[in-house]
Motif scaffolding. Sequence first.
Motif, PDB file in Angstrom:
ATOM      1  N   ILE A 154      -0.857  14.817  -8.975  1.00  0.00           N
ATOM      2  CA  ILE A 154       0.151  14.222  -9.860  1.00  0.00           C
ATOM      3  C   ILE A 154      -0.511  13.390 -10.959  1.00  0.00           C
ATOM      4  O   ILE A 154      -1.466  12.641 -10.698  1.00  0.00           O
ATOM      5  CB  ILE A 154       1.139  13.337  -9.061  1.00  0.00           C
ATOM      6  N   TRP A 155       0.042  13.524 -12.168  1.00  0.00           N
ATOM      7  CA  TRP A 155      -0.453  12.718 -13.287  1.00  0.00           C
ATOM      8  C   TRP A 155       0.014  11.279 -13.092  1.00  0.00           C
ATOM      9  O   TRP A 155       1.202  11.009 -12.970  1.00  0.00           O
ATOM     10  CB  TRP A 155       0.076  13.264 -14.622  1.00  0.00           C
ATOM     11  N   ARG A 156      -0.928  10.352 -13.026  1.00  0.00           N
ATOM     12  CA  ARG A 156      -0.588   8.933 -12.898  1.00  0.00           C
ATOM     13  C   ARG A 156      -1.022   8.206 -14.172  1.00  0.00           C
ATOM     14  O   ARG A 156      -2.166   8.343 -14.604  1.00  0.00           O
ATOM     15  CB  ARG A 156      -1.291   8.298 -11.676  1.00  0.00           C
ATOM     16  N   GLN A 157      -0.119   7.456 -14.724  1.00  0.00           N
ATOM     17  CA  GLN A 157      -0.415   6.705 -15.951  1.00  0.00           C
ATOM     18  C   GLN A 157       0.361   5.401 -15.885  1.00  0.00           C
ATOM     19  O   GLN A 157       1.592   5.412 -15.762  1.00  0.00           O
ATOM     20  CB  GLN A 157      -0.013   7.544 -17.176  1.00  0.00           C
ATOM     21  N   LYS A 158      -0.339   4.297 -15.973  1.00  0.00           N
ATOM     22  CA  LYS A 158       0.273   2.990 -15.772  1.00  0.00           C
ATOM     23  C   LYS A 158       1.354   2.692 -16.804  1.00  0.00           C
ATOM     24  O   LYS A 158       2.459   2.264 -16.484  1.00  0.00           O
ATOM     25  CB  LYS A 158      -0.823   1.911 -15.833  1.00  0.00           C
ATOM     26  N   ASP A 159       1.034   2.918 -18.081  1.00  0.00           N
ATOM     27  CA  ASP A 159       2.014   2.691 -19.154  1.00  0.00           C
ATOM     28  C   ASP A 159       1.618   3.502 -20.377  1.00  0.00           C
ATOM     29  O   ASP A 159       0.623   4.239 -20.346  1.00  0.00           O
ATOM     30  CB  ASP A 159       2.141   1.199 -19.497  1.00  0.00           C
ATOM     31  N   ALA A 160       2.380   3.337 -21.446  1.00  0.00           N
ATOM     32  CA  ALA A 160       2.155   4.154 -22.647  1.00  0.00           C
ATOM     33  C   ALA A 160       0.771   3.924 -23.260  1.00  0.00           C
ATOM     34  O   ALA A 160       0.212   4.814 -23.898  1.00  0.00           O
ATOM     35  CB  ALA A 160       3.238   3.851 -23.681  1.00  0.00           C
ATOM     36  N   ASN A 161       0.220   2.732 -23.052  1.00  0.00           N
ATOM     37  CA  ASN A 161      -1.064   2.416 -23.677  1.00  0.00           C
ATOM     38  C   ASN A 161      -2.265   2.769 -22.813  1.00  0.00           C
ATOM     39  O   ASN A 161      -3.411   2.641 -23.251  1.00  0.00           O
ATOM     40  CB  ASN A 161      -1.118   0.916 -24.032  1.00  0.00           C
ATOM     41  N   SER A 162      -2.015   3.172 -21.573  1.00  0.00           N
ATOM     42  CA  SER A 162      -3.133   3.479 -20.671  1.00  0.00           C
ATOM     43  C   SER A 162      -3.488   4.955 -20.763  1.00  0.00           C
ATOM     44  O   SER A 162      -2.671   5.777 -21.167  1.00  0.00           O
ATOM     45  CB  SER A 162      -2.747   3.177 -19.224  1.00  0.00           C
ATOM     46  N   THR A 163      -4.718   5.246 -20.373  1.00  0.00           N
ATOM     47  CA  THR A 163      -5.078   6.662 -20.243  1.00  0.00           C
ATOM     48  C   THR A 163      -4.832   7.031 -18.789  1.00  0.00           C
ATOM     49  O   THR A 163      -5.222   6.308 -17.878  1.00  0.00           O
ATOM     50  CB  THR A 163      -6.557   6.909 -20.595  1.00  0.00           C
ATOM     51  N   GLY A 164      -4.179   8.121 -18.576  1.00  0.00           N
ATOM     52  CA  GLY A 164      -3.840   8.510 -17.216  1.00  0.00           C
ATOM     53  C   GLY A 164      -4.881   9.419 -16.594  1.00  0.00           C
ATOM     54  O   GLY A 164      -5.877   9.767 -17.217  1.00  0.00           O
ATOM     55  N   GLN A 165      -4.642   9.767 -15.342  1.00  0.00           N
ATOM     56  CA  GLN A 165      -5.518  10.711 -14.639  1.00  0.00           C
ATOM     57  C   GLN A 165      -4.728  11.351 -13.497  1.00  0.00           C
ATOM     58  O   GLN A 165      -3.684  10.841 -13.086  1.00  0.00           O
ATOM     59  CB  GLN A 165      -6.790  10.025 -14.103  1.00  0.00           C
ATOM     60  N   PHE A 166      -5.236  12.463 -13.011  1.00  0.00           N
ATOM     61  CA  PHE A 166      -4.588  13.109 -11.864  1.00  0.00           C
ATOM     62  C   PHE A 166      -5.038  12.439 -10.576  1.00  0.00           C
ATOM     63  O   PHE A 166      -6.199  12.072 -10.427  1.00  0.00           O
ATOM     64  CB  PHE A 166      -4.952  14.600 -11.820  1.00  0.00           C
ATOM     65  N   GLU A 167      -4.078  12.287  -9.658  1.00  0.00           N
ATOM     66  CA  GLU A 167      -4.421  11.791  -8.332  1.00  0.00           C
ATOM     67  C   GLU A 167      -3.827  12.723  -7.300  1.00  0.00           C
ATOM     68  O   GLU A 167      -2.773  13.318  -7.523  1.00  0.00           O
ATOM     69  CB  GLU A 167      -3.908  10.360  -8.150  1.00  0.00           C
ATOM     70  N   SER A 168      -4.507  12.833  -6.197  1.00  0.00           N
ATOM     71  CA  SER A 168      -4.102  13.780  -5.167  1.00  0.00           C
ATOM     72  C   SER A 168      -3.372  13.067  -4.025  1.00  0.00           C
ATOM     73  O   SER A 168      -3.807  11.999  -3.579  1.00  0.00           O
ATOM     74  CB  SER A 168      -5.364  14.481  -4.644  1.00  0.00           C
ATOM     75  N   TYR A 169      -2.259  13.634  -3.594  1.00  0.00           N
ATOM     76  CA  TYR A 169      -1.482  13.055  -2.490  1.00  0.00           C
ATOM     77  C   TYR A 169      -1.084  14.156  -1.512  1.00  0.00           C
ATOM     78  O   TYR A 169      -0.624  15.221  -1.943  1.00  0.00           O
ATOM     79  CB  TYR A 169      -0.199  12.386  -3.016  1.00  0.00           C
ATOM     80  N   PRO A 170      -1.180  13.880  -0.226  1.00  0.00           N
ATOM     81  CA  PRO A 170      -0.668  14.880   0.724  1.00  0.00           C
ATOM     82  C   PRO A 170       0.855  14.741   0.835  1.00  0.00           C
ATOM     83  O   PRO A 170       1.387  13.630   0.739  1.00  0.00           O
ATOM     84  CB  PRO A 170      -1.356  14.495   2.040  1.00  0.00           C
ATOM     85  N   ALA A 171       1.542  15.851   0.962  1.00  0.00           N
ATOM     86  CA  ALA A 171       2.996  15.825   1.214  1.00  0.00           C
ATOM     87  C   ALA A 171       3.209  16.598   2.503  1.00  0.00           C
ATOM     88  O   ALA A 171       3.295  17.830   2.489  1.00  0.00           O
ATOM     89  CB  ALA A 171       3.740  16.442   0.052  1.00  0.00           C
ATOM     90  N   LYS A 172       3.263  15.845   3.612  1.00  0.00           N
ATOM     91  CA  LYS A 172       3.299  16.492   4.941  1.00  0.00           C
ATOM     92  C   LYS A 172       4.724  16.611   5.467  1.00  0.00           C
ATOM     93  O   LYS A 172       5.576  15.781   5.166  1.00  0.00           O
ATOM     94  CB  LYS A 172       2.436  15.704   5.922  1.00  0.00           C
ATOM     95  N   ASP A 173       4.940  17.645   6.260  1.00  0.00           N
ATOM     96  CA  ASP A 173       6.232  17.880   6.935  1.00  0.00           C
ATOM     97  C   ASP A 173       7.400  17.834   5.957  1.00  0.00           C
ATOM     98  O   ASP A 173       8.390  17.120   6.166  1.00  0.00           O
ATOM     99  CB  ASP A 173       6.452  16.838   8.057  1.00  0.00           C
ATOM    100  N   ILE A 174       7.289  18.593   4.895  1.00  0.00           N
ATOM    101  CA  ILE A 174       8.361  18.649   3.893  1.00  0.00           C
ATOM    102  C   ILE A 174       9.374  19.706   4.307  1.00  0.00           C
ATOM    103  O   ILE A 174       9.030  20.878   4.475  1.00  0.00           O
ATOM    104  CB  ILE A 174       7.789  18.963   2.491  1.00  0.00           C
ATOM    105  N   ASP A 175      10.614  19.258   4.474  1.00  0.00           N
ATOM    106  CA  ASP A 175      11.709  20.171   4.827  1.00  0.00           C
ATOM    107  C   ASP A 175      11.939  21.122   3.651  1.00  0.00           C
ATOM    108  O   ASP A 175      12.119  20.668   2.515  1.00  0.00           O
ATOM    109  CB  ASP A 175      12.968  19.313   5.091  1.00  0.00           C
TER     110      ASP A 175
END
Lengths: 224, 249
Positions: free
Chosen positions: B10-31
Amino acid sequence: MNQTSTYQKSSIGKKQIVAVTGLILILFVCGHLLGNLFIFVGPEAFNHYAAKLAGLRPGLYVVEAGLTIMFVVHLMLTLSIAHENAAARPVKYQVSNPGASKTHSSCLMPLSGSVLLIFVLWHLWDFTFSNHDGLRSVLSDGVNYGLYGVVVNSFKDPLHSILYILSMAAVGLHLSHGLQSVVQTFGLSDGKFLPVMKKISFVFGFSVAAIFSAIPMYVLFVLK
Amino acid sequence: MKTINLTLQIWRQKDANSTGQFESYPAKDIDTAMSFLEMLDVVNERLTKEGKEPVAFDHDCREGICGMCGAVVNGQPHGHIKATTLCQLHMRHFNDGETIVIEPWRSTAFPVTKDLIVDRTAFDRIISAGGFISAKTGSAPEASAISIQQDKAELSMDAASCIGCGACVASCPNASAMLFTSAKVSHLNLLPQGRVEAKDRVTNMVKQMDEEGFGNCSNEYLCEDACPKEISVVNIARMNKEFRTASRS
């Protein structure tokens, strides 16, 4: 005047000018293609056609100047549009759209256009402004065949022919998107006509490339 | 109940003035009966419990009609299912073990304000430039006072189904807003009530669209494919014609 200036500066206005200049260039390409077909008839017919065309001067200068203006306007506006498009998305997507692969010819318009620009300059130097009565005009039988000889000698070189055919592929690719784009940009397409126009445009682009490419193929493989 | 495990980039970016980056998250047991946004809700709940910042994303009705949600999923706005908003995209369309890349709309005219949220007020300004009719207020007019051709009414209603989500801009290789603007122009210009201001409308809305920094349409029609409401590119052709006519007079 103010309204004209607003139109020319607008995104739609610019694209419509690109479309109309492109359409005029397409008509030129068609005329050029028909003229080139005389090469299949023989040296006399081809040289006669070239001489007839040259005989149209000074009127031909006006046409050439007009075409040059169309070419430059088409080029300058597309450069401006391409620059704006790049600025509209400075951060690219991590994953590209899988659906984009179906629009090869449109995505490749800047590339095929750039190839065309280089080709046109090379083609003018190679055939139009070259000496039509020198050593390049003399074929293996020792006879001077004028422009016909220049064309045949050029295409007898496989590298020359390959470069020409690749350039014609760029022409075909450019036209296959360009023709249907003209219809859409001028708003002449409705829901039923656009899909048909896309097919016509593809067939047109492919045919133009194939017929132009048939000339070096004919010289390489058929002419003795 | 069938569940799947996913990895989210997921693209994570703190606010409009920050440079964002991708971060990885597990999504377990998703119905698999969950919608995409419900899946993000589950991930956010877990992130919150872990004391981490949840992923910010826009949403409202979650019924596919408000145009608020939207993100680019594996390169496609609103995901790979046709004519579907992100909130109506269900997890049964994803495979167990899949990695999903989630990005915000990318356009100069839609600056990222936080994570997956973009500022789409550029669309509001285009509407303000002419996406309305000037009508006298008062009691409702007689329903049959202005007769409208059936085919024009249908085309207008088709154009009016645009929810302004911005997927057209997101999918366009040039980040062009032609499909959105043309839908809004067509919606009104096709009707007799909208004809009075038709020329000013198309001129002013296109002018505003250009000023917002959207790219130019290159007739690739990816916008039509991405549109959750299947707005046709014929609207763009109509706007091109209307704009040319308006510029002549």
